[in-house]
Scaffold this motif. Sequence first.
Motif, PDB file in Angstrom:
ATOM      1  N   LEU B 208      31.592  24.258  11.590  1.00 15.63           N
ATOM      2  CA  LEU B 208      30.664  23.163  11.862  1.00 15.63           C
ATOM      3  C   LEU B 208      30.629  22.823  13.356  1.00 15.63           C
ATOM      4  N   GLY B 209      31.785  22.967  14.022  1.00 16.16           N
ATOM      5  CA  GLY B 209      31.883  22.525  15.405  1.00 16.16           C
ATOM      6  C   GLY B 209      31.283  23.514  16.393  1.00 16.16           C
ATOM      7  N   PHE B 210      31.372  24.821  16.061  1.00 14.10           N
ATOM      8  CA  PHE B 210      30.917  25.832  17.016  1.00 14.10           C
ATOM      9  C   PHE B 210      29.452  25.656  17.424  1.00 14.10           C
ATOM     10  N   PRO B 211      28.521  25.582  16.450  1.00 16.73           N
ATOM     11  CA  PRO B 211      27.112  25.432  16.863  1.00 16.73           C
ATOM     12  C   PRO B 211      26.865  24.153  17.666  1.00 16.73           C
ATOM     13  N   VAL B 212      27.515  23.064  17.304  1.00 17.91           N
ATOM     14  CA  VAL B 212      27.283  21.816  18.026  1.00 17.91           C
ATOM     15  C   VAL B 212      27.774  21.942  19.469  1.00 17.91           C
ATOM     16  N   ALA B 213      28.991  22.491  19.635  1.00 16.52           N
ATOM     17  CA  ALA B 213      29.532  22.664  20.979  1.00 16.52           C
ATOM     18  C   ALA B 213      28.624  23.577  21.796  1.00 16.52           C
ATOM     19  N   TYR B 214      28.133  24.633  21.133  1.00 22.12           N
ATOM     20  CA  TYR B 214      27.266  25.598  21.805  1.00 22.12           C
ATOM     21  C   TYR B 214      25.984  24.929  22.280  1.00 22.12           C
ATOM     22  N   LEU B 215      25.405  24.120  21.396  1.00 17.17           N
ATOM     23  CA  LEU B 215      24.161  23.433  21.755  1.00 17.17           C
ATOM     24  C   LEU B 215      24.395  22.463  22.915  1.00 17.17           C
ATOM     25  N   ILE B 216      25.480  21.685  22.834  1.00 16.46           N
ATOM     26  CA  ILE B 216      25.733  20.696  23.889  1.00 16.46           C
ATOM     27  C   ILE B 216      25.937  21.407  25.230  1.00 16.46           C
ATOM     28  N   ALA B 217      26.643  22.547  25.188  1.00 11.21           N
ATOM     29  CA  ALA B 217      26.901  23.274  26.433  1.00 11.21           C
ATOM     30  C   ALA B 217      25.615  23.847  27.014  1.00 11.21           C
ATOM     31  N   ALA B 218      24.625  24.141  26.142  1.00  8.98           N
ATOM     32  CA  ALA B 218      23.401  24.778  26.613  1.00  8.98           C
ATOM     33  C   ALA B 218      22.356  23.774  27.088  1.00  8.98           C
ATOM     34  N   LEU B 219      22.472  22.518  26.648  1.00  3.30           N
ATOM     35  CA  LEU B 219      21.447  21.525  26.980  1.00  3.30           C
ATOM     36  C   LEU B 219      21.582  21.062  28.436  1.00  3.30           C
ATOM     37  N   PRO B 220      20.503  20.541  28.998  1.00  3.72           N
ATOM     38  CA  PRO B 220      20.608  19.935  30.334  1.00  3.72           C
ATOM     39  C   PRO B 220      21.505  18.699  30.278  1.00  3.72           C
ATOM     40  N   PRO B 221      22.188  18.369  31.413  1.00  7.03           N
ATOM     41  CA  PRO B 221      23.251  17.356  31.419  1.00  7.03           C
ATOM     42  C   PRO B 221      22.915  16.045  30.710  1.00  7.03           C
ATOM     43  N   ALA B 222      21.729  15.489  30.956  1.00  8.61           N
ATOM     44  CA  ALA B 222      21.437  14.170  30.398  1.00  8.61           C
ATOM     45  C   ALA B 222      21.449  14.198  28.884  1.00  8.61           C
ATOM     46  N   ARG B 223      20.783  15.234  28.299  1.00 10.30           N
ATOM     47  CA  ARG B 223      20.741  15.300  26.839  1.00 10.30           C
ATOM     48  C   ARG B 223      22.088  15.725  26.269  1.00 10.30           C
ATOM     49  N   ALA B 224      22.798  16.582  27.002  1.00  5.52           N
ATOM     50  CA  ALA B 224      24.138  16.980  26.559  1.00  5.52           C
ATOM     51  C   ALA B 224      25.038  15.756  26.463  1.00  5.52           C
ATOM     52  N   ASN B 225      24.920  14.891  27.450  1.00  8.05           N
ATOM     53  CA  ASN B 225      25.739  13.692  27.474  1.00  8.05           C
ATOM     54  C   ASN B 225      25.464  12.795  26.271  1.00  8.05           C
ATOM     55  N   LEU B 226      24.188  12.688  25.906  1.00  8.18           N
ATOM     56  CA  LEU B 226      23.817  11.871  24.756  1.00  8.18           C
ATOM     57  C   LEU B 226      24.459  12.420  23.483  1.00  8.18           C
ATOM     58  N   LEU B 227      24.366  13.742  23.294  1.00  8.41           N
ATOM     59  CA  LEU B 227      24.953  14.350  22.095  1.00  8.41           C
ATOM     60  C   LEU B 227      26.470  14.182  22.091  1.00  8.41           C
ATOM     61  N   LEU B 228      27.051  14.305  23.280  1.00  8.30           N
ATOM     62  CA  LEU B 228      28.494  14.153  23.403  1.00  8.30           C
ATOM     63  C   LEU B 228      28.925  12.754  22.955  1.00  8.30           C
TER      64      LEU B 228
END
Lengths: 276, 409
Positions: B208-228
């Motif tokens: 479950l964690g792998f895809p989420v981590a992958y997506l957060i790492a791939a997103l631009p910083p602002a949106r990555a931060n929101l997901l984080l």
Amino acid sequence: MSGGAPRTPTQRFWTGVLYVTSAAVLFFLLAPILAIVPLSVNESRFLTYPMTGFSGRWYADLGLDPRWGKALVNSLIIGVASTALSMVLGTLAAIGLNRARFPGHGVVTAIVLSPMIVPVVISSVGFYLFYAPLGLTGTYLGLILGHTALAVPFVVVTVSATLAGFDHGLMRAAANLGASPLTAFRRVMMPLIAPGLAAGALFAFATSLDEVVMVLMVAGPDQRTLPREMFSGIRENISPTITAIATILIVLAVALLATLEALRRRGERLKAGDAA
Amino acid sequence: MGGEVTAKDLRRRLRRAERLNRLGAFALVGPLLLFLLVVFVMPIADMMRRSVHDPELGRVWPQVVVAIGGWTDRSRPPPEPVFKALAADMRASREAGNLAVAARRLNYDIENGRSLVQNTARRLPAEATSWTETFVAADPRWGEPETWGAIDRAAGPLTSFFLLAALDLQRHADGAITPAPPQKSVYLDLLQRTFGIGLGVTVLCLLLGFPVAYLIAALPPARANLLLILVLLPFWTSLLVRTTAWVVVLQERGLVNELMLWLGLIDRPVRLIYNRIGVVIAMTHVLLPFMILPLYSVMKAIRPDFMRAAASLGAPPATAFLRVYLPQTLPGIAAGTLLVFIMAIGYYITPALVGGAGDQMISYFIAFYTSDTVNWGMASALGAVLLVATLILYAVYVRLIGVDRMRLG
């Protein structure tokens, strides 16, 4: 995917899969927590949907029952005291571990961080068996000491992280200019690592506030904390009062997270200012 | 010449300054080290001592634990002097009011050992010509070598009884170690269950964690931060709150059952809580952020040009992912799985609240033996097993990932 927009249909398909799975996982993480919030203002005493009507009675119950008030006070006393103690011990240790690599550095680090790794039940049973004959169980002091041991690694880790970029030459410069170590810490180091200190304190407080195993083992009837009362509540008869207290704790978590995020941004600005 | 002396002198002074610096650094860690030694390390070391230290029986029955040393032929009951010593001990401890201590200790080893001791002591005459016959007449079990083997095993001060029992092994009167009979073998099952649940939860967290981590790492910083932040919110929410949430959501008339009924997936509510399903769901929920965060921090550092290079060299996306990207995430996978597994095998609160009787893990029994049955030897032995497992995994973690890289959130 990390480079530019997907081009082929296959890539687009996999990007879609990635978004859908991630959304599902985030839903799994957040939905159950959010699901109990409306129930805390539901009329019915049954914890089921659909809601029957709006009512603030569960929050009123919370205020009227002295058990919860006492538990809140206990949680605050133990949380604040163990945070203060773990901040002093943990910050000193983090500065020491960061300043120089002395012989046994790795072993000392491993010991200092081990309360985070050793199962809480072992720390708690060990503490109970060792300190019950000395009369430390069933006292605030016992719980404060126990919670400090559990919380202090988080302080060390958090403060170490902000110290990673700290130039210890600044402290020597301050000493050369005649500052005592304490003054140098207060005037030179502290402003630079303040965000890390605040984050460490929040981490320590949250650890104590959420801890229940040590409380189960070590606390007497006078030291029952919020999580301890919740534990009994869930075990015996889960009532909407529990959802009211849970909602308050969720709001607290949101506030905590917002503060940490603000601190993180501040820390980044400080570091960026340093580099400029 | 002069310059050389100054250089040597300088080097010496530099070394001294460095030594002082190291000493000062250590002195700063000193208070915490001392505190943890007293509050954390010593109590746990003392708990480990209890798993092999067994002085109770020797304290209340001092004569028989000495006399049993004269028992050589372990295929037969011991000679008369040992019986005589036991008779004297039983009488004395009955008068002193601590017979129950001996009865409880022997009850750990002998089935119905408590009543055996209590009943025999009550029937014991003041005088007897043959104590052997008197005891066997009171209860035929006194004629069996295994009964005396239990006394021998409890004679102390050191014992392997609890540690062997924690691994479903028993030592016989003749010293042979064999697996315990099936009705007494519960701890290997318990260990298997603990590691099984731990492994299942770890695998689920990784999937479950792998895809989420992958997506957060791939997103631009602002949106990555929101997901984080969305990942961190449950992480900062009290464990008890999250457990309450699952009790509410998974109960018989909870949201999940209602939803499945409405969708027509089931025609009557299914049991999702107070069983293994509930435990695995709630534990996965609690531990998932501990998987996502280390995965994300490793993935964030992976340079995207590697994937582009693989693509430009003709690798199809799947190959590039499997051969170029995935191997680089291994440190994150190692950190996340080790962390989640270590935390999972020590779990107590979540299984206690959302599990059934058959879903309790080793921590539950450590607490149970400590406060409910006051069998501290057994609590400590199970604690030793859990601690050793945890420390081995911790050592692996420190070796693979480094103790300095341990951070949460």
